[in-house]
Design an enzyme around this catalytic site. Structure first.
Site, PDB file in Angstrom:
ATOM      1  CG  LEU A  26      13.012  34.133   9.330  1.00  0.00           C
ATOM      2  CD1 LEU A  26      12.934  32.812   8.561  1.00  0.00           C
ATOM      3  CD2 LEU A  26      13.199  35.302   8.371  1.00  0.00           C
ATOM      4  N   GLY A  78      19.629  33.573  11.343  1.00  0.00           N
ATOM      5  CA  GLY A  78      18.522  34.488  11.031  1.00  0.00           C
ATOM      6  C   GLY A  78      17.152  33.843  11.112  1.00  0.00           C
ATOM      7  CE1 TYR A 116      34.898  33.460  10.433  1.00  0.00           C
ATOM      8  CE2 TYR A 116      34.478  35.375  11.790  1.00  0.00           C
ATOM      9  CZ  TYR A 116      34.368  34.017  11.564  1.00  0.00           C
ATOM     10  OH  TYR A 116      33.706  33.228  12.488  1.00  0.00           O
ATOM     11  CG  PHE A 154      25.311  29.426  13.037  1.00  0.00           C
ATOM     12  CD1 PHE A 154      25.902  30.495  12.387  1.00  0.00           C
ATOM     13  CD2 PHE A 154      25.530  28.143  12.524  1.00  0.00           C
ATOM     14  CE1 PHE A 154      26.707  30.303  11.266  1.00  0.00           C
ATOM     15  CE2 PHE A 154      26.328  27.938  11.410  1.00  0.00           C
ATOM     16  CZ  PHE A 154      26.924  29.023  10.773  1.00  0.00           C
ATOM     17  N   PRO A 155      23.607  32.124  16.923  1.00  0.00           N
ATOM     18  CG  PRO A 155      23.945  34.256  17.829  1.00  0.00           C
ATOM     19  CD  PRO A 155      24.579  33.240  16.931  1.00  0.00           C
ATOM     20  CG  LEU A 156      19.813  35.785  16.110  1.00  0.00           C
ATOM     21  CD1 LEU A 156      19.858  37.140  15.414  1.00  0.00           C
ATOM     22  CD2 LEU A 156      18.665  35.748  17.122  1.00  0.00           C
TER      23      LEU A 156
END
Ligand SMILES: NC(=O)c1ccc[n+]([C@@H]2O[C@H](COP(=O)([O-])OP(=O)(O)OC[C@H]3O[C@@H](n4cnc5c(N)ncnc54)[C@H](OP(=O)(O)O)[C@@H]3O)[C@@H](O)[C@H]2O)c1
Length: 303
Positions: A232, A228, A78, A223-225
């Site tokens: 929403l 994003g 990163y 990527f638990p959401l």
């Protein structure tokens, strides 16, 4: 759907990482505390340079720890090490009980490329560099970012096991692996964590999660959401969020926490308000009926 072997616990019950590090289960992913843009996929995101607003990123990291976050996830790749440097700048000397997890094994020849490299000597060199950047003598969790098909799994895991024997690594993890690869790794050394892509609408790795649960290995869904999308207003969890008077991100994270007691979500955010909101999922334990309704959801999220 494979949700039968879950072990149900309250959302805020701690998890014993590697058998000796007790941590609260919602951590913080720091991939976005860079120049990340777009949808987070390799094509859309850079994750190549430090954030322009470093002070904001530092404030966010400090605020996470102040709010009881005990797991910070980063990688040597990163921002080419600048993410680890930023974490040290913000948080060193580290609070007792804080686990900073990093990853090695991906080379970044350019802003858009991520190339697995599992040469054992290279992996060892990268851990040495991570130790310097994080200002640590031992890293609590080092994960192989990707397995490199050019080298035996036992050699790549073995490189980290050597460093564990030398006291430079406490626990070993792997990322984006199959059940067969987990078995190969377990034959080479104890594995404390698996970090695979996983969320309410992307359950490709259900079998890996179940196997990790059976082995007492932490499962860090990245990527638990769904980058994003699950947070929403149009999220598929929005109806249940309204019923419970909570936010969609809290429902998506509470589903993960309920899915199995070894799941440690690492949502990423650049916003203190979102951080606070996400940590609110600790207070939300889904009942059986809502858990099953949510478990029936799948597929891409309409934006
Ligand atoms: N092992 C691997 O190969 C791998 C790959 C990818 C990621 N990861 C790890 O997984 C972590 C999480 O992944 P991620 O950050 O890409 O995806 P994510 O956690 O699924 O979603 C992050 C996105 O959601 C938004 N968001 C977060 N909380 C929100 C909220 N409450 N309301 C509205 N929007 C919200 C963030 O924007 P805002 O900044 O506006 O909040 C950000 O755009 C990474 O940071 C990294 O540590 C690992």
């Amino acid at each position: 759907m494979t949700t039968s072997r879950r072990t149900t616990t309250a959302s805020d019950s701690p998890f014993l990482l590697g058998g000796d590090l007790e941590i609260r289960r919602i951590g913080l992913g720091t991939m976005r505390l860079t120049d990340a843009t777009g949808d987070g996929t390799h094509a859309g995101a850079q994750i190549w340079r430090a954030p322009t607003e470093a002070d904001d990123a530092i404030a966010l990291l400090r605020s996470a720890v102040d709010r009881g976050v005990q797991l910070i996830d980063t990688a040597d790749a990163y921002a080419l090490g600048q993410s680890e440097e930023l974490i040290a700048r913000a948080l060193h000397p580290y609070r007792d009980g804080l686990v900073v997890a990093t990853k090695v094994g991906n080379v970044r020849p350019s802003a858009t490329e991520w190339v697995p490299l599992g040469h054992p000597a290279y992996l060892k060199q990268q851990v040495e560099l991570s130790l310097r950047r994080l200002r640590l003598e031992r890293i609590d969790l080092v994960q192989l970012h990707r397995l490199d098909p050019a080298y035996p799994v036992a050699d790549q895991v073995g490189a980290l096991a050597d460093l564990r024997d030398e006291g430079k690594v406490r626990h070993i993890g792997l990322s984006e692996i199959s059940v067969a690869q987990l078995d190969e790794a377990l034959a080479a050394a104890p594995v404390a964590a698996v970090q695979n892509r996983y969320n309410l609408v992307d359950r490709e790795h259900d079998a890996v999660l179940d196997r990790s649960t059976d082995e007492g290995i932490a499962f860090l869904p990245f990527f638990p959401l769904a980058i994003g999308d699950l947070a929403l207003a149009g999220s598929p969890v929005a109806d249940i969020a309204r019923e419970l008077r909570v936010t969609p991100s809290q429902v998506a994270l509470a589903w993960l926490l309920r899915r199995a007691a070894n799941v440690l979500p690492i949502p990423g955010t650049t916003s203190v308000a979102h951080l606070e909101e996400n940590l609110g999922a600790r207070a939300l334990t889904l009942d059986d009926a809502r858990f099953e309704r949510l478990s029936g959801l799948s597929g891409p999220v309409a934006r």
